[in-house]
Design an enzyme around this catalytic site. Structure first.
Site, PDB file in Angstrom:
ATOM      1  N   ASP A  60       0.817  -1.226   0.000  1.00 53.13           N
ATOM      2  CA  ASP A  60       0.000   0.000   0.000  1.00 53.13           C
ATOM      3  C   ASP A  60       0.848   1.273   0.000  1.00 53.13           C
ATOM      4  OD1 ASP A  60      -2.315  -1.613   0.277  1.00 53.13           O
ATOM      5  OD2 ASP A  60      -1.939  -1.731   2.427  1.00 53.13           O
ATOM      6  N   LYS A  93       2.306   2.051  -5.115  1.00 52.52           N
ATOM      7  CA  LYS A  93       2.994   1.533  -6.312  1.00 52.52           C
ATOM      8  C   LYS A  93       2.176   1.770  -7.570  1.00 52.52           C
ATOM      9  CE  LYS A  93       3.096  -2.421  -4.351  1.00 52.52           C
ATOM     10  NZ  LYS A  93       2.677  -1.972  -3.012  1.00 52.52           N
ATOM     11  N   GLY A  94       0.838   1.516  -7.458  1.00 57.15           N
ATOM     12  CA  GLY A  94      -0.035   1.657  -8.630  1.00 57.15           C
ATOM     13  C   GLY A  94       0.061   3.060  -9.203  1.00 57.15           C
ATOM     14  N   GLY A 148      -4.682  -4.145  -3.808  1.00 56.15           N
ATOM     15  CA  GLY A 148      -5.394  -3.136  -4.591  1.00 56.15           C
ATOM     16  C   GLY A 148      -4.472  -1.983  -4.890  1.00 56.15           C
ATOM     17  N   HIS A 149      -4.199  -1.771  -6.157  1.00 55.92           N
ATOM     18  CA  HIS A 149      -3.402  -0.617  -6.550  1.00 55.92           C
ATOM     19  C   HIS A 149      -4.354   0.493  -6.961  1.00 55.92           C
ATOM     20  CE1 HIS A 149       0.397  -3.126  -7.641  1.00 55.92           C
ATOM     21  NE2 HIS A 149       0.038  -3.215  -6.389  1.00 55.92           N
ATOM     22  N   ARG A 162     -10.694  -2.484   5.145  1.00 55.46           N
ATOM     23  CA  ARG A 162     -10.247  -2.566   6.541  1.00 55.46           C
ATOM     24  C   ARG A 162      -9.395  -1.344   6.906  1.00 55.46           C
ATOM     25  NH1 ARG A 162      -7.400  -8.455   7.230  1.00 55.46           N
ATOM     26  NH2 ARG A 162      -6.631  -8.021   5.156  1.00 55.46           N
ATOM     27  N   ARG A 214      -6.322   0.538   8.058  1.00 56.09           N
ATOM     28  CA  ARG A 214      -4.928   0.104   8.127  1.00 56.09           C
ATOM     29  C   ARG A 214      -4.323   0.534   9.456  1.00 56.09           C
ATOM     30  NH1 ARG A 214      -3.888   2.313   2.046  1.00 56.09           N
ATOM     31  NH2 ARG A 214      -4.759   0.516   0.963  1.00 56.09           N
ATOM     32  N   ASP A 249       2.304  14.819   1.404  1.00 60.13           N
ATOM     33  CA  ASP A 249       1.275  15.828   1.705  1.00 60.13           C
ATOM     34  C   ASP A 249       0.441  15.470   2.929  1.00 60.13           C
ATOM     35  OD1 ASP A 249       0.546  13.760  -0.295  1.00 60.13           O
ATOM     36  OD2 ASP A 249      -1.478  14.549  -0.006  1.00 60.13           O
TER      37      ASP A 249
HETATM   38  P1  GDP Z   1      -0.387   0.298  -3.808  1.00 58.23           P
HETATM   39  O1  GDP Z   1      -1.070  -1.006  -3.586  1.00 58.23           O
HETATM   40  O2  GDP Z   1       1.035   0.284  -3.389  1.00 58.23           O
HETATM   41  O3  GDP Z   1      -0.580   0.817  -5.193  1.00 58.23           O
HETATM   42  O4  GDP Z   1      -1.074   1.358  -2.816  1.00 58.23           O
HETATM   43  P2  GDP Z   1      -2.631   1.627  -2.550  1.00 58.23           P
HETATM   44  O5  GDP Z   1      -3.301   1.951  -3.801  1.00 58.23           O
HETATM   45  O6  GDP Z   1      -3.213   0.555  -1.726  1.00 58.23           O
HETATM   46  O7  GDP Z   1      -2.537   2.884  -1.577  1.00 58.23           O
HETATM   47  C1  GDP Z   1      -2.050   4.087  -1.960  1.00 58.23           C
HETATM   48  C2  GDP Z   1      -3.143   5.135  -1.748  1.00 58.23           C
HETATM   49  O8  GDP Z   1      -2.554   6.382  -1.619  1.00 58.23           O
HETATM   50  C3  GDP Z   1      -4.101   5.266  -2.911  1.00 58.23           C
HETATM   51  O9  GDP Z   1      -5.368   5.617  -2.424  1.00 58.23           O
HETATM   52  C4  GDP Z   1      -3.520   6.395  -3.742  1.00 58.23           C
HETATM   53  O10 GDP Z   1      -4.450   7.093  -4.542  1.00 58.23           O
HETATM   54  C5  GDP Z   1      -3.004   7.269  -2.652  1.00 58.23           C
HETATM   55  N1  GDP Z   1      -1.819   8.041  -2.984  1.00 58.23           N
HETATM   56  C6  GDP Z   1      -0.717   7.661  -3.690  1.00 58.23           C
HETATM   57  N2  GDP Z   1       0.211   8.632  -3.685  1.00 58.23           N
HETATM   58  C7  GDP Z   1      -0.322   9.643  -2.933  1.00 58.23           C
HETATM   59  C8  GDP Z   1       0.176  10.919  -2.514  1.00 58.23           C
HETATM   60  O11 GDP Z   1       1.300  11.312  -2.783  1.00 58.23           O
HETATM   61  N3  GDP Z   1      -0.649  11.672  -1.714  1.00 58.23           N
HETATM   62  C9  GDP Z   1      -1.892  11.274  -1.338  1.00 58.23           C
HETATM   63  N4  GDP Z   1      -2.616  12.064  -0.571  1.00 58.23           N
HETATM   64  N5  GDP Z   1      -2.377  10.077  -1.722  1.00 58.23           N
HETATM   65  C10 GDP Z   1      -1.591   9.274  -2.492  1.00 58.23           C
END
Ligand code: GDP
Length: 425
Positions: A13, A16-17, A40-41, A304, A306, A334
């Site tokens: 989380d 990465k996506g 979930g990305h 859930r 985190r 941010d």
């Molecule tokens: P992944 O599985 O590694 O892709 O991560 P997730 O998608 O589960 O969680 C990352 C969450 O953080 C998502 O809701 C993104 O839209 C959000 N996100 C990613 N980069 C940023 C950021 O720089 N700032 C904010 N506020 N949200 C971000």
């Protein structure tokens, strides 16, 4: 151009996506090489907001070839549902844009059943599985008791093999768990239904990748979860059931001879963890709730809440090393903008001794975080796009992490949108 892997440094989380969605512009092929529909990305782009579970995050870019490699847990039903969902939001997905390895093993309906049955049996000792069948699937793969996607092309042989597996699996379902057996008809109906839908996408992706590499195309390998969830090097047994490391990307993608030149490790500006297991830097109470809310830290797949904590420099340094990261993308900076003081976990205290090393998994429960705090910047930074425009405290925070983990931070993300980032080079 060098091939690149985008991987998680921590518990998953990390965002990465969002990084893959951003960087796909530079690459010709995006490949998912491990894991299944359990993660979930989240991607936010011109089509809207998406939680991708199995589809590679390059699916939104025209001209990018997306591949599900042999290392993934291929749940035909979940994949099809996800494709239909993404299509309903206006994104075209054709067999020219998405290819599935004929060597990918199929996650079958009984894997999801077994995941739920085992977690129910364990009760309060459950691992916190997302119940997508991932652990039973990979166990069966290692036992060589799964079907390969390529077998869908010969129905007679498929049926014979599937019924052999069914006979064996029903012994476990009924004998061990006292559950209903799976019927041959329902299994074949499932395989026929989703097999027909997905057959146009299945091919020898190794051949395709080899040809693409010979033609000078560049690849982006997309991982799921993070280094601390790696089956071999993570917090065993609170890991996933596959290898989340960049080192596994060539094997799980279908091109074992591929050389990865760049590894971007994604690190969140603070820590989050989903599910059970030791989480040394965990925060509780109001402070935790504020951070959780500010970062919208609720699972993309499960909803859930985190678990949250300050950035953990011990775990992050370990993750950077395990991933052999050549650069870091620091996300969600941010989210910390409101804090006057930002807590940081610099070391662990283990049996009265401070340590910089990430301990053996069974020792983690005895570790306590050594905390310090650094000044916050207390202003909205989500609109900044240049490093020199960031407040000095924000730059210091990034530089402090960079120094502690010994890897350059090339990207700083300040919002979920595609363009909300700062490139530092
Ligand atoms: P992944 O599985 O590694 O892709 O991560 P997730 O998608 O589960 O969680 C990352 C969450 O953080 C998502 O809701 C993104 O839209 C959000 N996100 C990613 N980069 C940023 C950021 O720089 N700032 C904010 N506020 N949200 C971000």
């Amino acid at each position: 151009m060098k091939h690149c892997a985008i991987v998680g440094i921590n518990w998953g989380d990390e965002g990465k996506g969002r990084m893959v969605d951003l960087l796909t512009e530079k690459y010709d092929v995006v490949i998912r090489y491990q894991g299944g529909g359990n993660a979930g990305h989240t991607v936010v782009n011109e089509f809207g907001k998406f939680a991708l579970h199995l589809l590679p995050s390059g699916i939104f870019r025209r001209g990018v070839l997306n591949i599900l490699g042999n290392g993934v847990a291929l749940d035909l039903e979940n994949l099809w549902t996800e494709m239909e969902q993404v299509r309903s939001q206006g994104v075209d997905i054709t067999p020219e844009m998405l290819k599935i390895s004929d060597r990918a093993s199929l996650l079958l309906p009984w894997h999801r059943m077994l995941d739920g049955l085992e977690e129910a049996r364990l009760k309060d000792r459950a691992y916190g599985s997302t119940k997508q069948g991932i652990a039973p699937f990979y166990s069966d793969k290692y036992q060589k008791k799964t079907l390969l996607a390529g077998e869908l092309f010969d129905r007679e042989a498929l049926r014979a093999h599937a019924l052999q597996l069914l006979e064996w699996k029903n012994l476990t379902l009924t004998g061990v768990y006292g559950a209903e057996p799976v019927s041959p008809d329902s299994l074949m109906a499932w395989l026929d239904d989703f097999g027909e839908k997905l057959k146009p996408y299945i091919c020898d992706t190794s051949k395709l990748l080899r040809e693409a590499q010979n033609a000078g195309k560049s690849f982006l390998f997309e991982a799921q979860l993070g280094a601390l969830r790696d089956l071999d090097y993570g917090i065993v047994p609170y890991t996933t059931s596959s290898n989340t490391l960049a080192a596994y990307a060539p094997v799980g993608s279908g091109l074992p001879e591929a050389r990865i030149g760049e590894v971007i490790g994604v690190v969140k500006a603070y820590s989050t963890c989903v599910g059970e297991g030791p989480f040394v830097c965990e925060m509780f109470g109001e402070e935790a709730e504020r951070l959780r809310k500010a970062g919208a830290e609720y699972g993309a797949k499960t909803g859930r809440p985190r678990r949250v904590g300050p950035i953990d420099l011990v775990a992050t340094r370990y993750g950077v090393r395990m991933q052999a990261a050549t650069g870091i993308a620091l996300t969600k900076l941010d989210v910390l903008s409101d804090l006057k003081e930002i807590p940081v976990c610099t070391r662990y205290l283990l049996d009265g001794q401070e340590t910089d090393d990430f301990p053996f998994p069974t020792l983690l429960d005895r570790c306590r975080p050594v905390l310090t705090s650094v000044p916050g910047w207390q202003q909205d930074i989500s609109g900044f796009r240049r490093w020199e425009d960031l407040p000095a405290e924000a730059r210091s925070y990034v530089e402090m992490i960079e120094k502690a983990v010994g890897c350059p931070i090339s990207y700083v993300s300040v919002g979920p949108e595609r363009d909300a980032y700062i490139f530092r080079g």
